[in-house]
Design an enzyme around this catalytic site. Structure first.
Site, PDB file in Angstrom:
ATOM      1  N   ARG A  16       0.841  -1.205   0.000  1.00  0.00           N
ATOM      2  CA  ARG A  16       0.000   0.000   0.000  1.00  0.00           C
ATOM      3  C   ARG A  16       0.875   1.255   0.000  1.00  0.00           C
ATOM      4  O   ARG A  16       2.107   1.186   0.096  1.00  0.00           O
ATOM      5  CB  ARG A  16      -0.939  -0.009   1.213  1.00  0.00           C
ATOM      6  CG  ARG A  16      -0.228   0.252   2.523  1.00  0.00           C
ATOM      7  CD  ARG A  16      -1.202   0.279   3.680  1.00  0.00           C
ATOM      8  NE  ARG A  16      -0.639   1.046   4.785  1.00  0.00           N
ATOM      9  CZ  ARG A  16      -1.167   1.128   5.990  1.00  0.00           C
ATOM     10  NH1 ARG A  16      -2.279   0.488   6.254  1.00  0.00           N
ATOM     11  NH2 ARG A  16      -0.607   1.866   6.921  1.00  0.00           N
ATOM     12  N   ASN A  91      11.309   0.406   1.862  1.00  0.00           N
ATOM     13  CA  ASN A  91      10.184   1.332   2.031  1.00  0.00           C
ATOM     14  C   ASN A  91       9.396   1.060   3.311  1.00  0.00           C
ATOM     15  O   ASN A  91       8.787   1.986   3.863  1.00  0.00           O
ATOM     16  CB  ASN A  91       9.258   1.220   0.806  1.00  0.00           C
ATOM     17  CG  ASN A  91       7.902   1.839   1.059  1.00  0.00           C
ATOM     18  OD1 ASN A  91       7.742   3.056   0.997  1.00  0.00           O
ATOM     19  ND2 ASN A  91       6.915   1.007   1.404  1.00  0.00           N
ATOM     20  N   SER A 143      13.096  10.107   5.483  1.00  0.00           N
ATOM     21  CA  SER A 143      12.045  11.119   5.692  1.00  0.00           C
ATOM     22  C   SER A 143      12.710  12.469   5.864  1.00  0.00           C
ATOM     23  O   SER A 143      13.829  12.557   6.402  1.00  0.00           O
ATOM     24  CB  SER A 143      11.241  10.800   6.957  1.00  0.00           C
ATOM     25  OG  SER A 143      10.375  11.889   7.257  1.00  0.00           O
ATOM     26  N   TYR A 157      10.476   9.154  15.742  1.00  0.00           N
ATOM     27  CA  TYR A 157      10.395   8.686  14.355  1.00  0.00           C
ATOM     28  C   TYR A 157      11.560   9.273  13.554  1.00  0.00           C
ATOM     29  O   TYR A 157      12.255   8.562  12.833  1.00  0.00           O
ATOM     30  CB  TYR A 157       9.046   9.118  13.765  1.00  0.00           C
ATOM     31  CG  TYR A 157       8.898   8.933  12.278  1.00  0.00           C
ATOM     32  CD1 TYR A 157       8.689   7.671  11.720  1.00  0.00           C
ATOM     33  CD2 TYR A 157       8.960  10.023  11.402  1.00  0.00           C
ATOM     34  CE1 TYR A 157       8.541   7.505  10.351  1.00  0.00           C
ATOM     35  CE2 TYR A 157       8.804   9.870  10.050  1.00  0.00           C
ATOM     36  CZ  TYR A 157       8.595   8.613   9.518  1.00  0.00           C
ATOM     37  OH  TYR A 157       8.449   8.455   8.153  1.00  0.00           O
ATOM     38  N   ALA A 159      14.379  10.184  14.605  1.00  0.00           N
ATOM     39  CA  ALA A 159      15.648   9.569  15.011  1.00  0.00           C
ATOM     40  C   ALA A 159      15.849   8.219  14.296  1.00  0.00           C
ATOM     41  O   ALA A 159      16.964   7.898  13.874  1.00  0.00           O
ATOM     42  CB  ALA A 159      15.682   9.387  16.526  1.00  0.00           C
ATOM     43  N   THR A 160      14.775   7.451  14.134  1.00  0.00           N
ATOM     44  CA  THR A 160      14.927   6.164  13.421  1.00  0.00           C
ATOM     45  C   THR A 160      15.274   6.406  11.957  1.00  0.00           C
ATOM     46  O   THR A 160      16.042   5.665  11.350  1.00  0.00           O
ATOM     47  CB  THR A 160      13.657   5.282  13.494  1.00  0.00           C
ATOM     48  OG1 THR A 160      12.578   5.921  12.794  1.00  0.00           O
ATOM     49  CG2 THR A 160      13.230   5.013  14.924  1.00  0.00           C
ATOM     50  N   LYS A 161      14.689   7.462  11.393  1.00  0.00           N
ATOM     51  CA  LYS A 161      14.965   7.763   9.982  1.00  0.00           C
ATOM     52  C   LYS A 161      16.367   8.349   9.814  1.00  0.00           C
ATOM     53  O   LYS A 161      17.003   8.179   8.777  1.00  0.00           O
ATOM     54  CB  LYS A 161      13.892   8.719   9.442  1.00  0.00           C
ATOM     55  CG  LYS A 161      12.520   8.054   9.304  1.00  0.00           C
ATOM     56  CD  LYS A 161      12.568   6.925   8.283  1.00  0.00           C
ATOM     57  CE  LYS A 161      11.207   6.337   7.991  1.00  0.00           C
ATOM     58  NZ  LYS A 161      11.247   5.338   6.902  1.00  0.00           N
ATOM     59  N   ILE A 190       3.209  13.036   2.408  1.00  0.00           N
ATOM     60  CA  ILE A 190       2.570  12.333   1.287  1.00  0.00           C
ATOM     61  C   ILE A 190       1.222  11.784   1.745  1.00  0.00           C
ATOM     62  O   ILE A 190       1.115  11.236   2.844  1.00  0.00           O
ATOM     63  CB  ILE A 190       3.444  11.139   0.815  1.00  0.00           C
ATOM     64  CG1 ILE A 190       4.908  11.562   0.610  1.00  0.00           C
ATOM     65  CG2 ILE A 190       2.873  10.516  -0.448  1.00  0.00           C
ATOM     66  CD1 ILE A 190       5.175  12.537  -0.485  1.00  0.00           C
TER      67      ILE A 190
HETATM   68  P1  NAD Z   1       1.971   3.103   4.951  1.00  0.00           P
HETATM   69  O1  NAD Z   1       1.719   2.881   6.391  1.00  0.00           O
HETATM   70  O2  NAD Z   1       0.825   3.377   4.046  1.00  0.00           O
HETATM   71  O3  NAD Z   1       2.834   1.912   4.341  1.00  0.00           O
HETATM   72  C1  NAD Z   1       3.884   1.317   5.042  1.00  0.00           C
HETATM   73  C2  NAD Z   1       3.955  -0.110   4.592  1.00  0.00           C
HETATM   74  O4  NAD Z   1       5.015  -0.770   5.324  1.00  0.00           O
HETATM   75  C3  NAD Z   1       2.670  -0.882   4.901  1.00  0.00           C
HETATM   76  O5  NAD Z   1       2.328  -1.655   3.781  1.00  0.00           O
HETATM   77  C4  NAD Z   1       3.057  -1.761   6.079  1.00  0.00           C
HETATM   78  O6  NAD Z   1       2.344  -2.974   6.155  1.00  0.00           O
HETATM   79  C5  NAD Z   1       4.523  -2.006   5.775  1.00  0.00           C
HETATM   80  N1  NAD Z   1       5.241  -2.456   6.953  1.00  0.00           N
HETATM   81  C6  NAD Z   1       5.214  -1.913   8.201  1.00  0.00           C
HETATM   82  N2  NAD Z   1       5.982  -2.626   9.032  1.00  0.00           N
HETATM   83  C7  NAD Z   1       6.509  -3.643   8.293  1.00  0.00           C
HETATM   84  C8  NAD Z   1       7.376  -4.715   8.583  1.00  0.00           C
HETATM   85  N3  NAD Z   1       7.842  -4.896   9.830  1.00  0.00           N
HETATM   86  N4  NAD Z   1       7.715  -5.574   7.597  1.00  0.00           N
HETATM   87  C9  NAD Z   1       7.240  -5.415   6.348  1.00  0.00           C
HETATM   88  N5  NAD Z   1       6.398  -4.406   6.010  1.00  0.00           N
HETATM   89  C10 NAD Z   1       6.044  -3.534   6.970  1.00  0.00           C
HETATM   90  O7  NAD Z   1       3.023   4.304   4.890  1.00  0.00           O
HETATM   91  P2  NAD Z   1       3.597   5.162   3.688  1.00  0.00           P
HETATM   92  O8  NAD Z   1       3.165   6.560   3.934  1.00  0.00           O
HETATM   93  O9  NAD Z   1       3.332   4.513   2.373  1.00  0.00           O
HETATM   94  O10 NAD Z   1       5.154   5.089   4.047  1.00  0.00           O
HETATM   95  C11 NAD Z   1       6.115   4.382   3.301  1.00  0.00           C
HETATM   96  C12 NAD Z   1       7.499   4.803   3.765  1.00  0.00           C
HETATM   97  O11 NAD Z   1       7.668   6.202   3.549  1.00  0.00           O
HETATM   98  C13 NAD Z   1       7.737   4.573   5.252  1.00  0.00           C
HETATM   99  O12 NAD Z   1       9.066   4.154   5.468  1.00  0.00           O
HETATM  100  C14 NAD Z   1       7.524   5.943   5.852  1.00  0.00           C
HETATM  101  O13 NAD Z   1       8.189   6.117   7.072  1.00  0.00           O
HETATM  102  C15 NAD Z   1       8.077   6.820   4.752  1.00  0.00           C
HETATM  103  N6  NAD Z   1       7.581   8.208   4.767  1.00  0.00           N
HETATM  104  C16 NAD Z   1       6.259   8.489   4.580  1.00  0.00           C
HETATM  105  C17 NAD Z   1       5.837   9.823   4.591  1.00  0.00           C
HETATM  106  C18 NAD Z   1       4.403  10.214   4.372  1.00  0.00           C
HETATM  107  O14 NAD Z   1       4.115  11.420   4.480  1.00  0.00           O
HETATM  108  N7  NAD Z   1       3.504   9.307   4.075  1.00  0.00           N
HETATM  109  C19 NAD Z   1       6.764  10.845   4.795  1.00  0.00           C
HETATM  110  C20 NAD Z   1       8.092  10.513   4.987  1.00  0.00           C
HETATM  111  C21 NAD Z   1       8.502   9.190   4.956  1.00  0.00           C
END
Ligand code: NAD
Length: 257
Positions: A16, A91, A143, A157, A159-161, A190
């Site tokens: 997703r 991701n 991020s 969060y 800090a992990t990134k 996003i």
């Molecule tokens: P989301 O929650 O829609 O998708 C994250 C996906 O990671 C999900 O499908 C989830 O099931 C999967 N996931 C979580 N833990 C997992 C694990 N232990 N093993 C395997 N899969 C796992 O989030 P998103 O917004 O699509 O985020 C994707 C990436 O982008 C993430 O790393 C997030 O931190 C980063 N990010 C997102 C944003 C934003 O604004 N959405 C901004 C900066 C960074």
């Protein structure tokens, strides 16, 4: 000369959100794609069916990126189906909002295991094949929080990134001699399930505020990130490594600026 058709991509958390857009984009470029998921098999399988119906090649494989043995099993499965992984997109991620007041050690530990340890596990699992092939593209989704944005509740969060970001640079150094590039895409805000939450009005308000903090005046779409990932993952990007690309619409609310 490597082409997109030779590529085997593994996208973690690909069922997703941003990961889904990345998996779709890499498949469209011609790569075989493994859509990794944690729990929602239906979402991953529907994407795989869609890619395969449109002339692509994809499989869905469950694995928790925090579990190194599960990650190794997944990478073996991809190798048996398509050949060794040549593109790894880290991701998968979770975001727990917390302050010094609401700090919850267990939750934050799990977040670290997914967001940072996960990057280590997957990189270690793919590197043997990549080294042997003297070719590889690794793209870590970090991020802009790690670059110091001022959104409240994001400290742990971020800090992990930040850990994922420094691992990007260090792994680039370790793997460079084997023709493997390691870069990061740092998304801004996003529209995905991660950011949406359940309160529609609260979401709209937040999105509007963050849109107005960006030079381009809007929040991002998953495809904005997939586009940057495709650039780093391309066979043509073989002399670009150890880079962190912020894809944030030109956000202006960074701490200290
Ligand atoms: P989301 O929650 O829609 O998708 C994250 C996906 O990671 C999900 O499908 C989830 O099931 C999967 N996931 C979580 N833990 C997992 C694990 N232990 N093993 C395997 N899969 C796992 O989030 P998103 O917004 O699509 O985020 C994707 C990436 O982008 C993430 O790393 C997030 O931190 C980063 N990010 C997102 C944003 C934003 O604004 N959405 C901004 C900066 C960074």
């Amino acid at each position: 000369m490597a082409t997109w058709r030779d590529q085997v991509a593994l996208v973690t958390g690909g069922g997703r959100g941003i990961g889904r857009a990345i998996a779709r984009r890499l498949a469209r470029e011609g790569a075989s794609v493994c859509v990794n998921y944690l729990a929602r098999a239906d979402a991953a399988e529907s994407l795989v069916a869609d890619i395969n119906a449109n002339g692509g090649r994809a499989i869905a494989v469950a694995a928790d990126v925090a579990d190194d043995a599960a990650v190794e099993g997944m990478v073996d499965r991809v190798a048996a189906t398509f050949g060794g992984v040549t593109i790894l997109v880290n991701n998968a991620g979770v975001s727990h909002q917390a302050t010094l007041e609401s700090y919850d050690q267990e939750k934050l530990q799990r977040m670290r295991q997914v967001n940072a340890d996960g990057v280590i596990h997957t990189t270690r699992a793919v590197m043997t094949d990549m080294r042997r092939q003297k070719y590889g593209r690794i793209v870590n989704i970090t991020s802009i929080a790690a670059l110091g944005t001022a959104l409240p509740g994001n400290a742990f969060y971020a800090a992990t990134k930040a850990e994922a970001q420094i691992l990007t640079l260090r792994f680039a150094m370790e793997l460079g001699p084997f023709g493997i590039t390691v870069n990061a895409v740092a998304p801004g805000f996003i529209q995905t399930d991660m950011t949406h939450g359940t309160d529609e009005n609260a979401w709209k308000e937040r999105a509007q505020k963050l849109a107005s903090a960006a030079m381009l005046g809007r929040v991002g779409e998953p495809d904005d990130i997939a586009n940057a990932v495709a650039f780093f993952a391309s066979p043509d990007s073989g002399w670009i490594t150890a880079q962190v690309l912020a894809v944030d619409g030109g956000r202006m609310d960074y701490l200290g600026r």
